[in-house]
Design a protein around this motif. Sequence first.
Motif, mmCIF file in Angstrom:
data_model
loop_
_atom_site.group_PDB
_atom_site.id
_atom_site.type_symbol
_atom_site.label_atom_id
_atom_site.label_comp_id
_atom_site.label_asym_id
_atom_site.label_seq_id
_atom_site.Cartn_x
_atom_site.Cartn_y
_atom_site.Cartn_z
ATOM 1 N N ASP A 149 0.535 -0.905 -0.406
ATOM 2 C CA ASP A 149 0.318 0.316 0.503
ATOM 3 C C ASP A 149 0.395 1.479 -0.095
ATOM 4 O OD1 ASP A 149 -2.663 -1.137 -0.171
ATOM 5 O OD2 ASP A 149 -2.275 -1.239 1.900
ATOM 6 N N LEU A 150 0.816 1.565 -0.902
ATOM 7 C CA LEU A 150 1.288 3.495 -0.906
ATOM 8 C C LEU A 150 0.075 4.835 -0.530
ATOM 9 C CD1 LEU A 150 2.633 3.427 -4.574
ATOM 10 C CD2 LEU A 150 3.925 3.150 -2.041
ATOM 11 N N PRO A 151 0.511 5.891 0.164
ATOM 12 C CA PRO A 151 -0.889 6.771 0.745
ATOM 13 C C PRO A 151 -1.393 6.699 0.155
ATOM 14 C CG PRO A 151 2.257 7.456 0.430
ATOM 15 C CD PRO A 151 2.011 6.674 -0.101
ATOM 16 N N GLU A 152 -1.643 6.523 -1.316
ATOM 17 C CA GLU A 152 -2.835 7.256 -2.533
ATOM 18 C C GLU A 152 -2.951 6.138 -3.096
ATOM 19 O OE1 GLU A 152 -1.077 9.493 -6.621
ATOM 20 O OE2 GLU A 152 -2.036 10.559 -4.898
ATOM 21 N N ALA A 153 -2.276 4.934 -2.971
ATOM 22 C CA ALA A 153 -2.619 3.991 -3.698
ATOM 23 C C ALA A 153 -2.364 2.478 -3.592
ATOM 24 C CB ALA A 153 -2.043 4.523 -5.381
ATOM 25 N N ARG A 154 -3.026 1.456 -4.279
ATOM 26 C CA ARG A 154 -2.328 0.037 -3.649
ATOM 27 C C ARG A 154 -1.632 -0.104 -4.934
ATOM 28 N NH1 ARG A 154 -6.595 -3.146 -5.160
ATOM 29 N NH2 ARG A 154 -5.018 -5.144 -4.276
ATOM 30 N N CYS A 155 -0.248 -0.810 -4.737
ATOM 31 C CA CYS A 155 0.280 -0.973 -5.734
ATOM 32 C C CYS A 155 0.863 -2.673 -5.334
ATOM 33 C CB CYS A 155 1.989 -0.472 -5.561
ATOM 34 S SG CYS A 155 3.012 -0.735 -6.061
ATOM 35 N N ALA A 156 0.352 -2.560 -7.527
ATOM 36 C CA ALA A 156 1.633 -4.357 -7.361
ATOM 37 C C ALA A 156 3.056 -4.220 -8.717
ATOM 38 C CB ALA A 156 0.595 -5.444 -8.626
ATOM 39 N N ALA A 157 4.294 -4.699 -8.002
ATOM 40 C CA ALA A 157 4.926 -4.830 -8.718
ATOM 41 C C ALA A 157 5.812 -5.653 -9.740
ATOM 42 C CB ALA A 157 6.027 -4.578 -7.840
ATOM 43 N N PHE A 158 6.061 -5.576 -10.957
ATOM 44 C CA PHE A 158 6.591 -6.554 -11.638
ATOM 45 C C PHE A 158 7.702 -6.517 -12.240
ATOM 46 C CE2 PHE A 158 1.856 -6.232 -12.314
ATOM 47 C CZ PHE A 158 1.291 -7.495 -11.358
ATOM 48 N N ALA A 159 8.316 -7.654 -12.316
ATOM 49 C CA ALA A 159 10.150 -7.403 -13.066
ATOM 50 C C ALA A 159 9.591 -7.229 -13.890
ATOM 51 C CB ALA A 159 10.664 -8.097 -12.790
ATOM 52 N N ILE A 160 10.127 -6.492 -14.946
ATOM 53 C CA ILE A 160 10.450 -6.409 -16.627
ATOM 54 C C ILE A 160 11.399 -5.617 -16.738
ATOM 55 C CG2 ILE A 160 10.040 -3.568 -16.670
ATOM 56 C CD1 ILE A 160 8.543 -4.584 -19.212
ATOM 57 N N GLY A 161 12.501 -6.851 -17.688
ATOM 58 C CA GLY A 161 13.547 -6.244 -18.093
ATOM 59 C C GLY A 161 14.603 -6.378 -17.059
ATOM 60 N N ASP A 162 15.218 -4.924 -16.893
ATOM 61 C CA ASP A 162 15.796 -5.107 -15.771
ATOM 62 C C ASP A 162 15.895 -3.843 -14.710
ATOM 63 O OD1 ASP A 162 16.391 -2.741 -17.520
ATOM 64 O OD2 ASP A 162 18.340 -2.732 -17.310
ATOM 65 N N THR A 163 14.750 -3.620 -14.231
ATOM 66 C CA THR A 163 13.697 -2.809 -13.444
ATOM 67 C C THR A 163 12.771 -3.191 -13.140
ATOM 68 O OG1 THR A 163 13.293 -0.357 -13.088
ATOM 69 C CG2 THR A 163 12.520 -1.150 -15.309
ATOM 70 N N VAL A 164 11.596 -2.453 -12.914
ATOM 71 C CA VAL A 164 10.506 -2.455 -11.979
ATOM 72 C C VAL A 164 8.921 -2.219 -12.047
ATOM 73 C CG1 VAL A 164 9.177 -2.694 -9.752
ATOM 74 C CG2 VAL A 164 11.248 -4.058 -10.282
ATOM 75 N N LEU A 165 8.312 -2.286 -12.852
ATOM 76 C CA LEU A 165 7.308 -1.496 -12.785
ATOM 77 C C LEU A 165 5.705 -1.887 -11.491
ATOM 78 C CD1 LEU A 165 5.430 -2.834 -16.544
ATOM 79 C CD2 LEU A 165 7.110 -0.636 -15.908
ATOM 80 N N GLU A 166 6.000 -0.273 -11.034
ATOM 81 C CA GLU A 166 5.227 -0.704 -9.972
ATOM 82 C C GLU A 166 3.684 0.008 -10.774
ATOM 83 O OE1 GLU A 166 7.705 1.394 -6.620
ATOM 84 O OE2 GLU A 166 6.931 2.761 -7.859
ATOM 85 N N THR A 167 2.634 -0.821 -10.649
ATOM 86 C CA THR A 167 1.069 -0.510 -10.994
ATOM 87 C C THR A 167 0.512 -0.086 -9.942
ATOM 88 O OG1 THR A 167 0.374 -2.873 -11.100
ATOM 89 C CG2 THR A 167 1.486 -2.459 -13.111
ATOM 90 N N LEU A 168 -0.133 0.505 -10.679
ATOM 91 C CA LEU A 168 -0.784 1.355 -9.021
ATOM 92 C C LEU A 168 -2.666 1.729 -9.662
ATOM 93 C CD1 LEU A 168 1.355 4.802 -9.046
ATOM 94 C CD2 LEU A 168 1.881 3.019 -7.791
ATOM 95 N N GLU A 169 -3.106 1.057 -8.490
ATOM 96 C CA GLU A 169 -4.474 1.056 -8.272
ATOM 97 C C GLU A 169 -4.924 2.500 -7.487
ATOM 98 O OE1 GLU A 169 -8.990 -1.230 -7.417
ATOM 99 O OE2 GLU A 169 -7.153 -2.192 -7.966
ATOM 100 N N GLY A 170 -5.607 3.759 -7.788
ATOM 101 C CA GLY A 170 -5.442 4.347 -6.701
ATOM 102 C C GLY A 170 -6.807 4.811 -5.910
ATOM 103 N N THR A 171 -6.788 5.575 -4.766
ATOM 104 C CA THR A 171 -8.149 5.464 -4.420
ATOM 105 C C THR A 171 -8.873 6.082 -5.092
ATOM 106 O OG1 THR A 171 -7.285 7.489 -2.808
ATOM 107 C CG2 THR A 171 -6.685 4.658 -1.953
#
Length: 304
Positions: free
Chosen positions: A198-220
């Motif tokens: 949980d982030l202050p204004e969103a739920r976050c699901a993270a996925f590895a993509i290449g050599d970095t991370v995608l943080e996908t945010l579903e905002g409140t």
Amino acid sequence: MQFPLVHVSWALADNAQRPACDAFFREVFGAQTAYEIRVTPETEKLGLDREESLLMIGDTMVIPIAPAGRGAEKGNPLGEMLRRSAAPGRWIGLALKVGDLAQADAWFAARGFKRFYDPGMEAHYFLVPKGQMLGMRLEIVKQDMPNDPRRDPAWFPAKDDPLGIEGLQAVGVSTPTLAEAQALFADKLGCKDLGGRDLPEARCAAFAIGDTVLETLEGTPGSAAAHHAAEVKGICHLVFKLRDAAAAAARLRGQGLPLIGEVEDRFAIHPDAAHGRLIWLTGVTPPGYPPPGSRLGTGIALPR
């Protein structure tokens, strides 16, 4: 999907804005210029329609692009795309590197993705349109970026940059629901699920993509993240890992830059003072995230 990140790009509506934008990233983030694409009498004859600086923030390439030359003309396809994409909080997308473009094309085709090739560039890259990527344009490239310092095995990022950046930690993408993000990035593209938080204004699901991370945010409801998913779409932020967050925050405040967030977690220069882009800075690595750092030259293979 495991091909490494080549660059992150965003648009400026008017080329007159570009020098100040480039200067901001050089002065505040310590960005180093790898290459410049400029309209000259010679390049304009060849149809050049943009100007851009390939900037290295640590070992991450970021590219603000502005219409110029033929791109400044009304109706020019690239110029119109850049002007549409230049609103605050809007980015163009990511470029990922592959060694075999035909194999990558087949890989995306087998998963039901459309691919587009710009005329004359069929041997160099193809595009997966943003409508299939939650509003994020994906560029799959075979060629090297001009003067990319990461091609030199002896190169390493400067250790004395003003903010003490260790590397890119994540790219944020807004999503209407985390279920949609899971279906796209984990199920369809095969990105490793790194868990949620949980982030202050969103739920976050993270996925590895290449050599970095995608943080996908579903905002409140009513949050900036929810507005971004509904009205803007695509990339909503970057996150850079710092060696010393408190020291970086003190430096930015000393420059008179307004900060948002919490230094103990992550903070950012207010987008209004950062050319409309949200770039988080943090000294914290979330559980399950890989260490930051480009692995462009390691030859990461496509998953099966």
